[in-house]
Enzyme design. Sequence first.
Site, short mmCIF file in Angstrom:
data_model
loop_
_atom_site.label_atom_id
_atom_site.label_comp_id
_atom_site.label_asym_id
_atom_site.label_seq_id
_atom_site.Cartn_x
_atom_site.Cartn_y
_atom_site.Cartn_z
N GLU A 29 -4.39 1.90 -7.12
CA GLU A 29 -4.64 3.40 -6.25
C GLU A 29 -3.74 4.33 -6.62
O GLU A 29 -2.64 4.50 -6.15
CB GLU A 29 -4.56 2.92 -4.63
CG GLU A 29 -5.13 1.92 -4.29
CD GLU A 29 -5.55 1.84 -2.81
OE1 GLU A 29 -6.28 2.24 -1.96
OE2 GLU A 29 -4.40 1.75 -2.18
N HIS A 38 0.84 -1.24 -0.01
CA HIS A 38 -0.03 -0.05 0.00
C HIS A 38 1.06 1.20 -0.07
O HIS A 38 1.89 1.26 0.47
CB HIS A 38 -0.97 -0.08 1.21
CG HIS A 38 -2.10 1.10 1.13
ND1 HIS A 38 -1.91 2.40 1.29
CD2 HIS A 38 -3.35 0.92 0.62
CE1 HIS A 38 -2.96 3.13 1.45
NE2 HIS A 38 -4.09 2.34 0.89
#
Length: 251
Positions: free
Chosen positions: A167, A99
């Site tokens: 993302e 992430h």
Amino acid sequence: MWDQKWVIGNWKMNGRLQNNNSLMHRFRILPTAERVLIGLAAPTVYLLQLHNAMQIVLNNRILTCAQDVSRFPDNGAYTGEVSAEMLADTGTDIVLIGHSERSLYFGEKNEIQRRKMENVLNVGLIPLLCVGESLEEREAGKEHEVIAHQLSILQGLDTKNIAVAYEPVWAIGTGKVATVEQIADMHAFIYKEILSLCGSDVKIRVLYGGSVKADNAADIFAVPYVDGALVGGASLSYDSFTAIISAAQNA
């Protein structure tokens, strides 16, 4: 699993025991969504609570997901670390890898992420690799180059099931959402790269993450090559999260 839409909620560093229980009990009336794989990524200290609630209250309708895992494969003198094997003990099904907040705050790059991917696969869990470019990289026209580099850790992995979340860093927690054209372009590119790296027989799920909310989820799910969503803040609200799940079911 590999032909469903995925909706994975990432609680990040949020949650308390009582609040978690209240949310889980609300999920007892979760709308039917056979076409959607649902998961929640809680902080590590709440994973067992989450898993037990999934079994007792929800009959395993929601999968338990971890937000991170240790780069070290075995037990040992690694204070504060949590191994993939330990996550498996808590009933975890899916583990987020790479992430952007891990890269931003902890300096994690490809080498570490590759080791984490291998550790997760070795204990039979599913890694969900997160990739994305910064605003500066996009404005410089380097978004494809950046994503290709991040995806390169997939080459040679002992798996034929690949899950990736795209993302764009500039859209995480900012309220900004990539345009439909930007999402379509990047998801098609990611599919192409995965097939090139892993072979034509690989099963693929590519999720979009970046300020996914109830009011934009349907439009996002309608974009080609979007197989679901990695949801941040909206996953902390029952109403918002279930609205996103319903949008995925109806896509």
